[in-house]
Design a protein around this motif. Sequence first.
Motif, PDB file in Angstrom:
ATOM      1  N   UNK A 134     -40.526  42.220  46.461  1.00 25.03           N
ATOM      2  CA  UNK A 134     -39.589  41.104  46.599  1.00 25.03           C
ATOM      3  C   UNK A 134     -38.149  41.602  46.758  1.00 25.03           C
ATOM      4  N   UNK A 135     -37.844  42.823  46.326  1.00 27.92           N
ATOM      5  CA  UNK A 135     -36.443  43.255  46.300  1.00 27.92           C
ATOM      6  C   UNK A 135     -35.762  43.286  47.658  1.00 27.92           C
ATOM      7  N   UNK A 136     -36.369  43.805  48.731  1.00 28.40           N
ATOM      8  CA  UNK A 136     -35.651  43.730  50.010  1.00 28.40           C
ATOM      9  C   UNK A 136     -35.510  42.291  50.494  1.00 28.40           C
ATOM     10  N   UNK A 137     -36.464  41.440  50.114  1.00 24.55           N
ATOM     11  CA  UNK A 137     -36.389  40.037  50.506  1.00 24.55           C
ATOM     12  C   UNK A 137     -35.225  39.347  49.792  1.00 24.55           C
ATOM     13  N   UNK A 138     -35.021  39.697  48.523  1.00 23.63           N
ATOM     14  CA  UNK A 138     -33.919  39.095  47.758  1.00 23.63           C
ATOM     15  C   UNK A 138     -32.572  39.374  48.404  1.00 23.63           C
ATOM     16  N   UNK A 139     -32.393  40.574  48.931  1.00 26.21           N
ATOM     17  CA  UNK A 139     -31.130  40.907  49.599  1.00 26.21           C
ATOM     18  C   UNK A 139     -30.875  39.960  50.768  1.00 26.21           C
ATOM     19  N   UNK A 140     -31.912  39.703  51.571  1.00 34.01           N
ATOM     20  CA  UNK A 140     -31.764  38.841  52.741  1.00 34.01           C
ATOM     21  C   UNK A 140     -31.617  37.382  52.325  1.00 34.01           C
ATOM     22  N   UNK A 141     -32.428  36.944  51.361  1.00 33.18           N
ATOM     23  CA  UNK A 141     -32.321  35.564  50.862  1.00 33.18           C
ATOM     24  C   UNK A 141     -30.922  35.302  50.331  1.00 33.18           C
ATOM     25  N   UNK A 142     -30.395  36.253  49.563  1.00 32.61           N
ATOM     26  CA  UNK A 142     -29.049  36.106  49.009  1.00 32.61           C
ATOM     27  C   UNK A 142     -28.011  35.992  50.131  1.00 32.61           C
ATOM     28  N   UNK A 143     -28.136  36.823  51.158  1.00 30.58           N
ATOM     29  CA  UNK A 143     -27.184  36.766  52.280  1.00 30.58           C
ATOM     30  C   UNK A 143     -27.252  35.419  52.987  1.00 30.58           C
ATOM     31  N   UNK A 144     -28.449  34.887  53.158  1.00 31.11           N
ATOM     32  CA  UNK A 144     -28.618  33.590  53.815  1.00 31.11           C
ATOM     33  C   UNK A 144     -27.992  32.482  52.971  1.00 31.11           C
ATOM     34  N   UNK A 145     -28.282  32.494  51.667  1.00 31.28           N
ATOM     35  CA  UNK A 145     -27.794  31.428  50.788  1.00 31.28           C
ATOM     36  C   UNK A 145     -26.277  31.462  50.574  1.00 31.28           C
ATOM     37  N   UNK A 146     -25.689  32.653  50.649  1.00 34.63           N
ATOM     38  CA  UNK A 146     -24.241  32.763  50.455  1.00 34.63           C
ATOM     39  C   UNK A 146     -23.436  32.366  51.679  1.00 34.63           C
ATOM     40  N   UNK A 147     -24.081  32.225  52.826  1.00 41.46           N
ATOM     41  CA  UNK A 147     -23.356  31.936  54.056  1.00 41.46           C
ATOM     42  C   UNK A 147     -23.692  30.520  54.536  1.00 41.46           C
ATOM     43  N   UNK A 148     -22.767  29.574  54.383  1.00 38.09           N
ATOM     44  CA  UNK A 148     -23.059  28.191  54.789  1.00 38.09           C
ATOM     45  C   UNK A 148     -23.282  28.029  56.289  1.00 38.09           C
ATOM     46  N   UNK A 149     -22.878  29.013  57.083  1.00 39.46           N
ATOM     47  CA  UNK A 149     -23.081  28.930  58.531  1.00 39.46           C
ATOM     48  C   UNK A 149     -24.410  29.540  58.970  1.00 39.46           C
ATOM     49  N   UNK A 150     -25.158  30.097  58.007  1.00 39.48           N
ATOM     50  CA  UNK A 150     -26.451  30.700  58.341  1.00 39.48           C
ATOM     51  C   UNK A 150     -27.516  29.613  58.240  1.00 39.48           C
ATOM     52  N   UNK A 151     -28.175  29.334  59.346  1.00 38.07           N
ATOM     53  CA  UNK A 151     -29.184  28.270  59.400  1.00 38.07           C
ATOM     54  C   UNK A 151     -30.615  28.808  59.395  1.00 38.07           C
ATOM     55  N   UNK A 152     -30.783  30.049  59.006  1.00 38.17           N
ATOM     56  CA  UNK A 152     -32.120  30.633  58.962  1.00 38.17           C
ATOM     57  C   UNK A 152     -32.979  29.868  57.968  1.00 38.17           C
ATOM     58  N   UNK A 153     -34.220  29.616  58.345  1.00 37.41           N
ATOM     59  CA  UNK A 153     -35.155  28.915  57.468  1.00 37.41           C
ATOM     60  C   UNK A 153     -36.137  29.920  56.884  1.00 37.41           C
ATOM     61  N   UNK A 154     -36.459  29.737  55.593  1.00 39.55           N
ATOM     62  CA  UNK A 154     -37.366  30.639  54.889  1.00 39.55           C
ATOM     63  C   UNK A 154     -38.439  29.816  54.201  1.00 39.55           C
ATOM     64  N   UNK A 155     -39.687  30.282  54.266  1.00 43.46           N
ATOM     65  CA  UNK A 155     -40.803  29.688  53.531  1.00 43.46           C
ATOM     66  C   UNK A 155     -41.122  30.628  52.384  1.00 43.46           C
TER      67      UNK A 155
END
Length: 190
Positions: free
Chosen positions: A72-93
């Motif tokens: 999960x650790x590399x995923x957390x880095x990306x999830x955190x980057x997505x959630x911290x950026x209001x202009x990032x519209x990437x969707x995650x399941x």
Amino acid sequence: MCIVFRYTPISDPDSKGYFDLLIKVYPEGKMSQHFASLKPGDVVDVKGPIEKLRYTPNMKKHIGMIAGGTGITPMLQIIDAILRNPDDNTQIFYTVDNPSKDWNGGSGYITKDMVVKGLPGPSDDASNPWIATGIPFNSFVHSYHFLIQVCGPPGMMNHISGGKAKDWSQGEVSGILKELGYTEQMVYKF
């Protein structure tokens, strides 16, 4: 003696002077046992960062993540980057194998059915929610507006995507993802 293990920090990449690691301690794990024995003030030599995949906002319209254990650790880095950026519209399941009572997302071990229903994929089935995005199917698949990321223990990797090649390159895709038509260009193995 030099022992090399690769760990993905879970701290904010902009942190200065420190980083946090998430390490599962295994009874037979020599390195994890060593980390568990450390006391405040002990020193460990580290090298890095060793960048594997540079995430940039909106680099893919959809990202599917399949992680087991500390994968999960590399995923957390990306999830955190997505959630911290209001202009990032990437969707995650996101799914978990042992959900809490209040969890309303996916649950259980990853199956073919779960991949088909929950992850972006190379299917021309118009009922697939990932394809019903207004992007024509052909450009969706050929432009690879999605990426499936996989990280976990060897048994899980073999079941889902196959492991990395002996030289640590990405290697061929096998397992469930190959059976469903995913290619090496659609899958990234940490």
